[in-house]
Scaffold this motif. Structure first.
Motif, PDB file in Angstrom:
ATOM      1  N   VAL A  85       0.447  -0.857   0.156  1.00 18.44           N
ATOM      2  CA  VAL A  85      -0.273   0.131   0.484  1.00 18.44           C
ATOM      3  C   VAL A  85       1.193   1.604  -0.143  1.00 18.44           C
ATOM      4  CG1 VAL A  85      -1.778   1.002   0.845  1.00 18.44           C
ATOM      5  CG2 VAL A  85      -1.796  -1.056   1.259  1.00 18.44           C
ATOM      6  N   GLN A  86       1.028   1.773  -1.363  1.00 15.56           N
ATOM      7  CA  GLN A  86       2.369   3.631  -1.013  1.00 15.56           C
ATOM      8  C   GLN A  86       1.409   4.816  -0.155  1.00 15.56           C
ATOM      9  OE1 GLN A  86       2.285   2.279  -5.241  1.00 15.56           O
ATOM     10  NE2 GLN A  86       3.970   0.637  -4.990  1.00 15.56           N
ATOM     11  N   GLY A  87       1.325   5.900  -0.251  1.00 10.33           N
ATOM     12  CA  GLY A  87       1.101   6.101   0.607  1.00 10.33           C
ATOM     13  C   GLY A  87       1.071   7.576   0.359  1.00 10.33           C
ATOM     14  N   HIS A  88       0.239   8.615  -0.570  1.00  4.56           N
ATOM     15  CA  HIS A  88       0.581   9.650  -1.652  1.00  4.56           C
ATOM     16  C   HIS A  88      -0.593  10.960  -0.315  1.00  4.56           C
ATOM     17  CE1 HIS A  88       2.286   7.758  -4.139  1.00  4.56           C
ATOM     18  NE2 HIS A  88       2.013   6.052  -4.312  1.00  4.56           N
ATOM     19  N   ALA A 100       4.847  11.742   6.968  1.00  7.09           N
ATOM     20  CA  ALA A 100       4.378  11.379   7.715  1.00  7.09           C
ATOM     21  C   ALA A 100       2.849  10.921   7.330  1.00  7.09           C
ATOM     22  CB  ALA A 100       4.328  11.935   9.038  1.00  7.09           C
ATOM     23  N   LEU A 101       1.709  11.841   7.019  1.00  7.05           N
ATOM     24  CA  LEU A 101       0.800  12.091   6.592  1.00  7.05           C
ATOM     25  C   LEU A 101       0.243  10.586   4.998  1.00  7.05           C
ATOM     26  CD1 LEU A 101      -1.917  12.742   6.491  1.00  7.05           C
ATOM     27  CD2 LEU A 101      -1.888  14.622   4.494  1.00  7.05           C
ATOM     28  N   GLY A 102       1.549  10.356   4.584  1.00  7.65           N
ATOM     29  CA  GLY A 102       1.262   9.761   3.457  1.00  7.65           C
ATOM     30  C   GLY A 102       1.382   8.134   4.502  1.00  7.65           C
ATOM     31  N   ASP A 103       2.254   7.795   5.041  1.00 13.62           N
ATOM     32  CA  ASP A 103       2.265   6.801   6.203  1.00 13.62           C
ATOM     33  C   ASP A 103       0.962   6.648   6.753  1.00 13.62           C
ATOM     34  OD1 ASP A 103       4.813   5.808   6.195  1.00 13.62           O
ATOM     35  OD2 ASP A 103       5.888   7.084   7.652  1.00 13.62           O
ATOM     36  N   ARG A 104       0.610   8.041   7.255  1.00 13.88           N
ATOM     37  CA  ARG A 104      -0.496   7.575   8.065  1.00 13.88           C
ATOM     38  C   ARG A 104      -2.392   7.052   7.177  1.00 13.88           C
ATOM     39  NH1 ARG A 104       0.319  12.448  10.339  1.00 13.88           N
ATOM     40  NH2 ARG A 104      -0.775  13.512   9.189  1.00 13.88           N
ATOM     41  N   ARG A 105      -1.875   7.669   6.065  1.00 13.42           N
ATOM     42  CA  ARG A 105      -2.800   7.015   4.988  1.00 13.42           C
ATOM     43  C   ARG A 105      -2.670   5.152   4.224  1.00 13.42           C
ATOM     44  NH1 ARG A 105      -3.125  12.902   0.996  1.00 13.42           N
ATOM     45  NH2 ARG A 105      -4.457  13.333   2.727  1.00 13.42           N
ATOM     46  N   ALA A 106      -1.773   4.880   4.212  1.00 13.55           N
ATOM     47  CA  ALA A 106      -1.120   3.783   4.027  1.00 13.55           C
ATOM     48  C   ALA A 106      -1.127   2.891   5.114  1.00 13.55           C
ATOM     49  CB  ALA A 106       0.128   3.783   3.966  1.00 13.55           C
ATOM     50  N   ALA A 107      -1.320   3.289   6.654  1.00 15.89           N
ATOM     51  CA  ALA A 107      -1.732   2.707   7.664  1.00 15.89           C
ATOM     52  C   ALA A 107      -3.128   2.315   7.693  1.00 15.89           C
ATOM     53  CB  ALA A 107      -0.481   2.951   9.377  1.00 15.89           C
ATOM     54  N   ALA A 108      -3.516   3.366   7.477  1.00 14.76           N
ATOM     55  CA  ALA A 108      -5.541   3.418   7.027  1.00 14.76           C
ATOM     56  C   ALA A 108      -5.638   2.048   6.667  1.00 14.76           C
ATOM     57  CB  ALA A 108      -6.077   4.399   6.970  1.00 14.76           C
ATOM     58  N   ASN A 124       2.059  -4.158   2.771  1.00 20.15           N
ATOM     59  CA  ASN A 124       3.440  -3.799   2.966  1.00 20.15           C
ATOM     60  C   ASN A 124       2.865  -1.987   2.879  1.00 20.15           C
ATOM     61  OD1 ASN A 124       5.610  -2.619   3.698  1.00 20.15           O
ATOM     62  ND2 ASN A 124       6.354  -2.863   2.036  1.00 20.15           N
ATOM     63  N   ALA A 125       3.060  -1.160   3.758  1.00 14.43           N
ATOM     64  CA  ALA A 125       2.392  -0.274   3.569  1.00 14.43           C
ATOM     65  C   ALA A 125       3.774   1.124   3.703  1.00 14.43           C
ATOM     66  CB  ALA A 125       1.749   0.176   4.962  1.00 14.43           C
ATOM     67  N   VAL A 126       3.764   1.839   2.772  1.00 12.43           N
ATOM     68  CA  VAL A 126       5.154   3.214   2.310  1.00 12.43           C
ATOM     69  C   VAL A 126       4.469   4.096   2.329  1.00 12.43           C
ATOM     70  CG1 VAL A 126       6.802   1.282   2.367  1.00 12.43           C
ATOM     71  CG2 VAL A 126       5.462   2.226  -0.122  1.00 12.43           C
ATOM     72  N   SER A 127       5.467   5.234   2.158  1.00 12.17           N
ATOM     73  CA  SER A 127       4.680   6.076   1.606  1.00 12.17           C
ATOM     74  C   SER A 127       5.876   7.182   1.117  1.00 12.17           C
ATOM     75  CB  SER A 127       4.795   7.224   3.472  1.00 12.17           C
ATOM     76  OG  SER A 127       4.798   9.201   2.759  1.00 12.17           O
ATOM     77  N   TYR A 128       5.279   7.518   0.161  1.00 15.43           N
ATOM     78  CA  TYR A 128       5.807   8.761  -0.901  1.00 15.43           C
ATOM     79  C   TYR A 128       5.771  10.042  -0.846  1.00 15.43           C
ATOM     80  CZ  TYR A 128       6.640   4.035  -3.731  1.00 15.43           C
ATOM     81  OH  TYR A 128       7.950   3.203  -3.256  1.00 15.43           O
ATOM     82  N   GLY A 129       5.287  10.546   0.346  1.00 15.89           N
ATOM     83  CA  GLY A 129       4.616  12.125   0.799  1.00 15.89           C
ATOM     84  C   GLY A 129       4.517  12.435  -1.378  1.00 15.89           C
ATOM     85  N   GLU A 130       4.849  13.854  -0.972  1.00 16.31           N
ATOM     86  CA  GLU A 130       4.536  14.257  -2.095  1.00 16.31           C
ATOM     87  C   GLU A 130       5.297  13.898  -3.068  1.00 16.31           C
ATOM     88  OE1 GLU A 130       6.784  18.042  -2.005  1.00 16.31           O
ATOM     89  OE2 GLU A 130       5.792  17.796   0.263  1.00 16.31           O
ATOM     90  N   GLU A 131       6.381  13.075  -3.369  1.00 21.98           N
ATOM     91  CA  GLU A 131       7.760  12.887  -4.324  1.00 21.98           C
ATOM     92  C   GLU A 131       6.936  11.908  -5.769  1.00 21.98           C
ATOM     93  OE1 GLU A 131      10.363  13.655  -3.814  1.00 21.98           O
ATOM     94  OE2 GLU A 131      10.038  14.905  -1.622  1.00 21.98           O
ATOM     95  N   MET A 132       5.519  11.298  -5.544  1.00 23.32           N
ATOM     96  CA  MET A 132       5.013  10.856  -6.759  1.00 23.32           C
ATOM     97  C   MET A 132       4.063  10.877  -6.961  1.00 23.32           C
ATOM     98  SD  MET A 132       7.012   6.894  -5.954  1.00 23.32           S
ATOM     99  CE  MET A 132       5.821   6.605  -8.023  1.00 23.32           C
ATOM    100  N   PRO A 133       4.094  12.839  -7.477  1.00 24.46           N
ATOM    101  CA  PRO A 133       2.743  13.280  -7.959  1.00 24.46           C
ATOM    102  C   PRO A 133       1.762  12.648  -8.784  1.00 24.46           C
ATOM    103  CG  PRO A 133       3.939  14.360  -8.490  1.00 24.46           C
ATOM    104  CD  PRO A 133       5.031  14.299  -8.361  1.00 24.46           C
ATOM    105  N   LEU A 134       0.368  12.252  -9.074  1.00 27.60           N
ATOM    106  CA  LEU A 134      -0.307  11.807 -10.044  1.00 27.60           C
ATOM    107  C   LEU A 134      -0.740  12.658 -11.538  1.00 27.60           C
ATOM    108  CD1 LEU A 134      -1.801   9.043 -11.351  1.00 27.60           C
ATOM    109  CD2 LEU A 134      -3.509   9.798  -9.617  1.00 27.60           C
ATOM    110  N   ALA A 135      -0.962  13.489 -10.933  1.00 24.17           N
ATOM    111  CA  ALA A 135      -1.286  15.346 -11.385  1.00 24.17           C
ATOM    112  C   ALA A 135       0.132  16.085 -11.335  1.00 24.17           C
ATOM    113  CB  ALA A 135      -2.736  15.149 -10.695  1.00 24.17           C
ATOM    114  N   LYS A 136       0.380  17.241 -12.233  1.00 29.50           N
ATOM    115  CA  LYS A 136       1.080  18.194 -12.195  1.00 29.50           C
ATOM    116  C   LYS A 136      -0.424  19.777 -11.859  1.00 29.50           C
ATOM    117  CE  LYS A 136       4.485  16.264 -12.875  1.00 29.50           C
ATOM    118  NZ  LYS A 136       5.718  15.741 -11.545  1.00 29.50           N
TER     119      LYS A 136
END
Length: 165
Positions: A85-88, A100-108, A124-136
């Motif tokens: 699960v990848q949090g963004h 941290a927010l991406g971690d909470r999203r993936a954890a949820a 497995n839960a991981v966070s990418y934070g703002e590093e991999m935007p879907l939209a610019k």
């Protein structure tokens, strides 16, 4: 950035992989050869959708919970499946806050699947934070697409079934 991520997924696979579309432009599937994906993996991939979140939130809505319950049932029936699960997040906030927010999203998402009977060791839960935007973009239209959780499904020997992107 998504192409780099997909390249990393393909590189990590134990089999020679090819990329094919599953009909939804936001859904990438990798398989050893067309039609080689087990039926239960195809069912699970068809059911997985991105989970979107409100600003500064890691709370799942009912639609997301219901979709995750369907996938949990498939995972319980097929112990060969594992997911990442990848949090963004969107670009607002500091890097540390967004990780941290991406971690909470993936954890949820992870906790919801565990509550439905999936063994914690299979998620497995991981966070990418703002590093991999879907939209610019620096507006709500882009930000709302970037506040999400995505999934990578694997089975058996670690072959990547696909990533809902």
């Amino acid at each position: 950035m998504n192409l780099i991520f997909l390249s990393l997924i393909l590189t990590a696979c134990k089999k020679n992989q090819s990329v094919e579309s599953a009909g939804d432009p936001g859904y990438a599937v990798t398989t050893a050869q067309p039609g080689a994906m087990p039926a239960h993996v195809e069912r699970m991939m068809a059911n997985f959708e991105r989970v979107h979140f409100d600003t500064d939130s890691s709370t799942l809505n009912e639609e997301s919970k219901n979709a995750l319950a369907r996938n949990a049932k498939i995972m319980v029936e097929h112990p060969d499946l594992t997911i990442e699960v990848q949090g963004h997040c969107d670009e607002r906030g500091t890097t540390e806050y967004n990780i941290a927010l991406g971690d909470r999203r993936a954890a949820a998402v992870r906790e919801t699947l565990i509550s439905q009977g999936v063994a914690p060791s299979r998620i497995n839960a991981v966070s990418y934070g703002e590093e991999m935007p879907l939209a610019k973009g620096a507006a709500e239209e882009a930000w709302s697409q970037n506040r999400r959780a995505e999934f990578r499904v694997t089975w058996d020997d670690g072959a990547v079934a696909g990533t809902v992107q």
